[in-house]
Design a protein around this motif. Structure first.
Motif, PDB file in Angstrom:
ATOM      1  N   UNK A 157       1.254  -0.790   0.404  1.00 21.88           N
ATOM      2  CA  UNK A 157       0.167  -0.251   0.320  1.00 21.88           C
ATOM      3  C   UNK A 157       1.102   1.339   0.177  1.00 21.88           C
ATOM      4  N   UNK A 158       2.251   1.192   0.485  1.00 18.44           N
ATOM      5  CA  UNK A 158       2.848   2.909   0.956  1.00 18.44           C
ATOM      6  C   UNK A 158       3.832   2.695  -0.253  1.00 18.44           C
ATOM      7  N   UNK A 159       4.244   1.630  -0.925  1.00 20.18           N
ATOM      8  CA  UNK A 159       4.853   1.661  -2.125  1.00 20.18           C
ATOM      9  C   UNK A 159       4.235   2.069  -3.581  1.00 20.18           C
ATOM     10  N   UNK A 160       2.542   1.572  -3.337  1.00 20.49           N
ATOM     11  CA  UNK A 160       1.922   1.787  -4.434  1.00 20.49           C
ATOM     12  C   UNK A 160       1.503   3.161  -4.744  1.00 20.49           C
ATOM     13  N   UNK A 161       1.799   4.346  -3.464  1.00 18.34           N
ATOM     14  CA  UNK A 161       1.389   5.541  -3.170  1.00 18.34           C
ATOM     15  C   UNK A 161       2.542   6.288  -3.681  1.00 18.34           C
ATOM     16  N   UNK A 162       3.521   5.353  -3.703  1.00 13.05           N
ATOM     17  CA  UNK A 162       5.314   7.185  -4.059  1.00 13.05           C
ATOM     18  C   UNK A 162       5.378   7.921  -3.394  1.00 13.05           C
ATOM     19  N   UNK A 163       4.829   7.392  -1.920  1.00 12.58           N
ATOM     20  CA  UNK A 163       5.793   8.139  -0.661  1.00 12.58           C
ATOM     21  C   UNK A 163       7.404   8.052  -0.612  1.00 12.58           C
ATOM     22  N   UNK A 164       7.818   9.177  -0.069  1.00 15.57           N
ATOM     23  CA  UNK A 164       9.197   9.224  -0.545  1.00 15.57           C
ATOM     24  C   UNK A 164      10.071   8.909   0.841  1.00 15.57           C
ATOM     25  N   UNK A 165      11.011   8.748   1.006  1.00 16.00           N
ATOM     26  CA  UNK A 165      12.281   8.901   1.824  1.00 16.00           C
ATOM     27  C   UNK A 165      11.758   7.379   2.353  1.00 16.00           C
ATOM     28  N   UNK A 166      11.712   6.339   1.928  1.00 22.34           N
ATOM     29  CA  UNK A 166      10.951   5.387   2.719  1.00 22.34           C
ATOM     30  C   UNK A 166      11.465   3.825   2.286  1.00 22.34           C
TER      31      UNK A 166
END
Length: 179
Positions: A157-166
């Motif tokens: 879920x986090x990867x699908x949304x393109x969050x940065x710094x993770x």
């Protein structure tokens, strides 16, 4: 189920850095029995001055902080987890950004297959999958490191949304031998 260590991507050199946090929030204060004492506190921290600053979605140190958008996702998977509002302030640029302190529960799911260095830091982390299974976001009891662990569905879920710094690092699961 697969599990991952959630960490800050150290390749982002200009990531936002809160300062003077450890003077207000100690590691002990992040333990479950102490968390509610922070409810009445208004947490506001200055950030380290940089020429350019990237406002990443996950800050690992000195305390784990999530961006507002990232918190919304995590909250869907762990609605009872403790979140505390924190404001990061860049006075020079006249900017304030909301972040969220997270304190996932500590779970006793460390496998006997885990290996430690002589100074009791982890050499090889292995978890007992059945004990971890009911939790989507947690910390591991019985280790010095304060890792935040997330399940595969949270990671996706986090990867699908393109969050940065993770950054995510897969964790080994306990071997299951047939008897």
């Amino acid at each position: 189920m697969n599990y991952f260590i959630l960490s800050q991507d150290e390749r982002i050199h200009n990531a936002i850095e809160p300062i003077s946090v450890s003077q207000v929030i100690t590691r002990e204060r992040l333990e479950e029995e102490q968390l509610r004492n922070m409810d009445k506190l208004i947490l506001e921290f200055s950030v380290k001055e940089k020429t350019t600053t990237e406002y990443v979605d996950f800050i690992q140190r000195p305390i784990p902080l999530l961006s507002d958008n990232c918190k919304r996702i995590m909250e869907k998977y762990a609605p009872k987890m403790y979140f505390k509002s924190v404001v990061l302030v860049d006075r020079k640029k006249r900017r304030q950004d909301p972040y969220w302190l997270i304190a996932p529960p500590r779970i006793s799911c460390l496998s006997s297959e885990s290996e430690f260095h002589k100074n009791n830091t982890l050499k090889r982390l292995v978890i007992h999958e059945e004990k971890a299974a009911p939790y989507k976001i947690f910390r591991i009891d019985g280790i010095l490191e304060d890792y935040i662990i997330i399940s595969l569905d949270v990671a996706e879920s986090l990867l699908r949304r393109g969050f940065t710094g993770i950054r995510l690092k897969k964790i080994e699961k306990e071997s299951v031998y047939e008897r």
